[in-house]
Motif scaffolding. Structure first.
Motif, mmCIF file in Angstrom:
data_model
loop_
_atom_site.group_PDB
_atom_site.id
_atom_site.type_symbol
_atom_site.label_atom_id
_atom_site.label_comp_id
_atom_site.label_asym_id
_atom_site.label_seq_id
_atom_site.Cartn_x
_atom_site.Cartn_y
_atom_site.Cartn_z
ATOM 1 N N ASN A 33 3.728 2.864 4.335
ATOM 2 C CA ASN A 33 3.088 1.861 3.579
ATOM 3 C C ASN A 33 3.300 0.294 3.938
ATOM 4 O OD1 ASN A 33 2.472 3.897 1.455
ATOM 5 N ND2 ASN A 33 4.578 4.117 1.201
ATOM 6 N N THR A 34 3.787 0.131 5.353
ATOM 7 C CA THR A 34 3.872 -1.182 5.569
ATOM 8 C C THR A 34 2.470 -1.746 5.947
ATOM 9 O OG1 THR A 34 5.883 -0.674 6.870
ATOM 10 C CG2 THR A 34 4.808 -2.528 7.556
ATOM 11 N N ASP A 35 2.316 -2.975 5.260
ATOM 12 C CA ASP A 35 0.939 -3.367 5.407
ATOM 13 C C ASP A 35 0.719 -4.215 6.932
ATOM 14 O OD1 ASP A 35 -1.419 -4.711 4.614
ATOM 15 O OD2 ASP A 35 -0.516 -6.757 4.299
ATOM 16 N N THR A 207 -1.943 -9.172 11.869
ATOM 17 C CA THR A 207 -1.755 -9.484 10.334
ATOM 18 C C THR A 207 -2.015 -11.153 10.109
ATOM 19 O OG1 THR A 207 -0.559 -7.644 10.051
ATOM 20 C CG2 THR A 207 -0.490 -9.382 8.473
ATOM 21 N N GLU A 466 -12.495 -2.333 6.436
ATOM 22 C CA GLU A 466 -10.906 -2.185 6.247
ATOM 23 C C GLU A 466 -11.115 -0.620 6.274
ATOM 24 O OE1 GLU A 466 -8.549 -3.971 6.135
ATOM 25 O OE2 GLU A 466 -8.750 -5.914 5.464
ATOM 26 N N GLU A 470 -8.756 1.517 8.580
ATOM 27 C CA GLU A 470 -7.352 2.281 8.339
ATOM 28 C C GLU A 470 -7.689 3.787 9.019
ATOM 29 O OE1 GLU A 470 -4.098 3.517 6.170
ATOM 30 O OE2 GLU A 470 -5.045 1.559 6.628
#
Length: 514
Positions: A33-35, A207, A466, A470
């Motif tokens: 769950n780490t962006d 990021t 995205e 992903e």
């Protein structure tokens, strides 16, 4: 090495490889769950074999050659581009939506309704020129109309100031993120030059680049060490290899001589720098500083991202403000020409001031008339000595409210006012006062709708990219748990080989006496 000790080394390499792979898998699971995290994979290759004469080559085990991110750099580049377009249209839509609220049309209490009420009061005065309450009603409705225009102009000016202020914040945010990117460049270079792969740092870099792309359209290149060269509008901002580290600034105002004032690094809390030449407020400047701290400024185009959205919005706000000033110029000057018998456009029933850029802000009913409505010349005679029941001049004002003038209004058209007929020359391709304002509202609505549609379309593109990113780089829990079992079994199998080799060595040493 052949024999049992060679087999021992082979099993040990298998244990080590599976241990590294299991640790990497655990790292993936921990960062599910780490962006911005990209899943990592361990690359394994066979060790060089050795040759036994008469037998052939014998394997010696496995080597871990690296732990790399699973990424598609092309997709991430597309994401940055789509993100710039999306934030540009979103920001523009939001600002124009605020302007739409200020214009407040169509509505039952907006400018067009107030203008219609004022026109009706002139008509009623023409019907009852001797009635003091009719003149009072004209003044009250005119004051109400002027107040609504003044409030609207004030809010539009404030919206423009807010747009420039937000642009400053975006520039400051950009400069801070460039500083962070420069720091990451240094760390990436240090680790890569030592033969390490700084995967987590590269995730931070990607990021950060996405965040920067939301501020302005950027172009990026990466060298063999993973360092980033970043440019905007073809101008280099950051180039670690060539030791280039520039920033952005923004023009926030003008000095007494009309020259631009630049908020260096976008920080409005610092003293503004005089540019020494003219430039529009809201212009973004590339700032290059030498070793002595002396800065050189050059204009740079920011066509996308938040900066582009704020710039374009500010430009459109000023355009609509000019249109509002022209709208008021039409009303004020036309009314004054009728009420002064063609002698004064700027002062009569209304006062406009002497600055065309402030007509909407300075627009008000003449103080003398506001205090004493009886001074309104309803009839032909300007001094009020005309025949009883003469409301021709008040009627002429109501006609002027429905006359079509060219846009923007020209003084030549107003000067063509005929005092004998108390009428203006009408332009067939012109607009009435109400149509002029409605055109302002319509143009803003069309621009906002376009921004809405573009933002919605770009959002779909961004979401698709995205999702593609992903599917490539995201952590799949089921896949990772399968790998956990696989590497666990590989580890256990290699430890079993070690156990067997240990038993064989024990037999060889302790039971055979070798």
């Amino acid at each position: 090495m052949s024999g049992l000790f060679g087999t021992l080394g082979t099993a040990t390499s298998g244990i080590t490889a599976n241990q590294v792979a299991l640790q990497t898998t655990a790292h993936n699971i921990a960062n599910t769950n780490t962006d911005g995290y990209s899943r990592q994979r361990v690359h394994m290759t066979t060790k060089p074999p050795y040759v036994i004469a008469g037998t052939g080559t014998i394997g010696t085990g496995v080597n871990v050659t690296g732990v790399e991110r699973v990424v598609d750099d092309f997709v991430r580049s597309q994401i940055r581009e789509a993100n710039s377009k999306y934030t540009y249209n979103t920001q523009k839509s939001d600002t124009l939506g605020q302007l739409e609220d200020i214009l407040h049309e169509p509505s039952d209490d907006g400018v067009i309704k107030s203008l219609s009420t004022l026109t009706d009061s002139w008509q009623k005065l023409a019907e009852n020129p001797e009635l003091g309450t009719s003149k009072t009603l004209v003044v009250e409705n005119a004051n109400s109309f002027a107040d609504s225009i003044h409030q609207m102009a004030t809010q539009i000016n404030q919206l423009h100031k807010d747009s420039i202020s937000n642009l400053q914040k975006s520039v400051l945010d950009f400069n801070e993120k460039i500083d962070q990117l420069a720091d990451i460049n240094k760390k990436v270079f240090t680790l890569t030059s030592r033969g390490e792969t700084p995967n987590d740092l590269l995730d931070q870099r990607d990021t950060l680049l996405k965040d920067i792309s939301g501020l302005v359209n950027i172009n990026t290149e990466f060298d063999e060490y993973g360092r980033t060269t970043l440019s905007v509008d073809g101008q280099t901002i950051l180039d670690f290899k060539n030791e280039t580290h520039n920033t952005l600034s923004v023009v926030v105002g003008t000095d007494a001589n009309g020259n631009a004032l630049v908020s260096d690094r976008g920080d409005s809390s610092k003293a503004n720098v005089a540019l020494g030449r003219q430039a529009e407020v809201g212009t973004v400047m590339l700032t290059k500083k030498d070793d002595a701290g002396n800065a050189a400024y050059s204009e740079i185009k920011t066509s996308e991202g938040d900066m582009g959205g704020y710039q374009e919005s500010a430009k459109e706000i000023l355009e609509h403000m000019d249109e509002l000033n022209d709208f008021i110029a039409k009303i004020g000057k036309a009314t004054n020409m009728v009420m002064t018998g063609g002698q004064n456009k700027l002062d009569g029933f209304f006062t406009l001031g002497n600055d065309p850029s402030r007509y909407a802000l300075d627009f008000k009913v003449n103080d003398a008339i506001a205090k004493d409505p009886s001074k309104i010349p309803a009839g032909k005679a300007l001094d009020g000595t005309g025949s009883a029941g003469d409301g021709s001049r008040a009627l002429a004002v109501s006609w002027a409210m429905k006359t079509k003038f060219k846009t923007p209004v020209r003084d030549a058209d107003l000067d063509a006012y005929d005092e004998s007929t108390m009428k203006f020359n009408e332009s067939q391709d012109g607009q009435t006062f109400a149509e002029t304002f409605n055109n302002i509202v319509t143009k803003n609505g069309i621009s906002k709708q376009k921004a809405d549609n573009m933002a919605a379309a770009q959002k779909v593109v961004l979401n698709n990219l995205e999702n593609k990113n992903e599917s490539m780089s995201g952590v799949n829990i089921n896949e990772e748990m399968s790998d956990v079992i696989k590497f666990q079994q590989g580890f256990q199998a290699n430890t079993r080989v070690l156990s067997v080799i240990a038993e064989m060595l024990d037999t060889l040493v302790n039971k055979t006496g070798v």
